[in-house]
Motif scaffolding. Sequence first.
Motif, PDB file in Angstrom:
ATOM      1  N   ILE A  50       0.620  -1.705   0.017  1.00  0.00           N
ATOM      2  CA  ILE A  50       0.208   0.265  -0.071  1.00  0.00           C
ATOM      3  C   ILE A  50       1.293   1.503  -0.229  1.00  0.00           C
ATOM      4  CG2 ILE A  50      -1.990   1.504   1.148  1.00  0.00           C
ATOM      5  CD1 ILE A  50      -2.721  -1.012   2.930  1.00  0.00           C
ATOM      6  N   VAL A  51       0.309   2.026  -1.314  1.00  0.00           N
ATOM      7  CA  VAL A  51       2.046   3.587  -1.380  1.00  0.00           C
ATOM      8  C   VAL A  51       0.430   3.997  -1.180  1.00  0.00           C
ATOM      9  CG1 VAL A  51       2.404   4.955  -2.720  1.00  0.00           C
ATOM     10  CG2 VAL A  51       3.573   2.306  -2.271  1.00  0.00           C
ATOM     11  N   LEU A  94      12.744   4.773  -2.367  1.00  0.00           N
ATOM     12  CA  LEU A  94      11.680   4.185  -3.250  1.00  0.00           C
ATOM     13  C   LEU A  94      10.990   4.905  -4.761  1.00  0.00           C
ATOM     14  CD1 LEU A  94       9.496   1.922  -2.253  1.00  0.00           C
ATOM     15  CD2 LEU A  94       8.326   4.011  -1.311  1.00  0.00           C
ATOM     16  N   SER A  95      11.256   3.874  -5.271  1.00  0.00           N
ATOM     17  CA  SER A  95      10.538   4.193  -6.676  1.00  0.00           C
ATOM     18  C   SER A  95       9.481   3.231  -6.491  1.00  0.00           C
ATOM     19  CB  SER A  95      11.171   3.583  -8.294  1.00  0.00           C
ATOM     20  OG  SER A  95      12.129   2.296  -7.864  1.00  0.00           O
ATOM     21  N   THR A 103       2.737  -1.179 -10.527  1.00  0.00           N
ATOM     22  CA  THR A 103       3.363  -2.415 -11.246  1.00  0.00           C
ATOM     23  C   THR A 103       4.093  -3.447 -10.998  1.00  0.00           C
ATOM     24  OG1 THR A 103       4.366  -1.517 -13.319  1.00  0.00           O
ATOM     25  CG2 THR A 103       1.976  -2.078 -13.245  1.00  0.00           C
ATOM     26  N   GLN A 104       5.154  -1.822 -10.176  1.00  0.00           N
ATOM     27  CA  GLN A 104       6.909  -2.532  -9.629  1.00  0.00           C
ATOM     28  C   GLN A 104       6.869  -1.590  -8.235  1.00  0.00           C
ATOM     29  OE1 GLN A 104       9.336  -1.959 -12.711  1.00  0.00           O
ATOM     30  NE2 GLN A 104      10.695  -2.514 -11.764  1.00  0.00           N
ATOM     31  N   PRO A 120      17.835   0.292   0.718  1.00  0.00           N
ATOM     32  CA  PRO A 120      18.061   0.630   1.731  1.00  0.00           C
ATOM     33  C   PRO A 120      18.961   1.940   2.287  1.00  0.00           C
ATOM     34  CG  PRO A 120      18.609  -2.290   1.481  1.00  0.00           C
ATOM     35  CD  PRO A 120      17.960  -0.966   0.075  1.00  0.00           C
ATOM     36  N   ALA A 121      18.406   2.744   3.282  1.00  0.00           N
ATOM     37  CA  ALA A 121      19.597   2.780   4.018  1.00  0.00           C
ATOM     38  C   ALA A 121      21.198   2.225   4.017  1.00  0.00           C
ATOM     39  CB  ALA A 121      19.182   3.944   5.174  1.00  0.00           C
ATOM     40  N   VAL A 122      22.402   3.097   3.948  1.00  0.00           N
ATOM     41  CA  VAL A 122      24.069   2.604   4.207  1.00  0.00           C
ATOM     42  C   VAL A 122      24.139   3.374   4.931  1.00  0.00           C
ATOM     43  CG1 VAL A 122      25.757   1.555   2.928  1.00  0.00           C
ATOM     44  CG2 VAL A 122      23.726   1.044   1.954  1.00  0.00           C
TER      45      VAL A 122
END
Length: 103
Positions: free
Chosen positions: A8-9, A95-96, A74-75, A80-82
């Motif tokens: 969910i976005v 996030l894409s 669809t994608q 993650p943070a580094v």
Amino acid sequence: MSDRHAVIVDLELDGCSNAFGVAPCAATGEPCYRTWATCLDTTNYAATTKTYRFTMANGHDLLPSGLQAWPCITQIGLVPAVIDMARGLGSRPELSVVMQDFV
């Protein structure tokens, strides 16, 4: 056991709660999109936040009962943070989200 996940976005955008040409909005002519940039009566612009909710196109059936969401994702891509302890630097998470077009 299923390997499918419910995604969910929520996208929260600023907008106007007034209806075009209906008091207190005194705008006339080409209707606006209820945004500041398209507002023809900025004096009566009533700022509000509207939430748009999206979910995976193939996982809509996994949502909790009663949750309203557009099934168009669809994608999803997540980096993650580094934290680099040696150099004292790091990178933020990223996030894409790719969505299909719809009317």
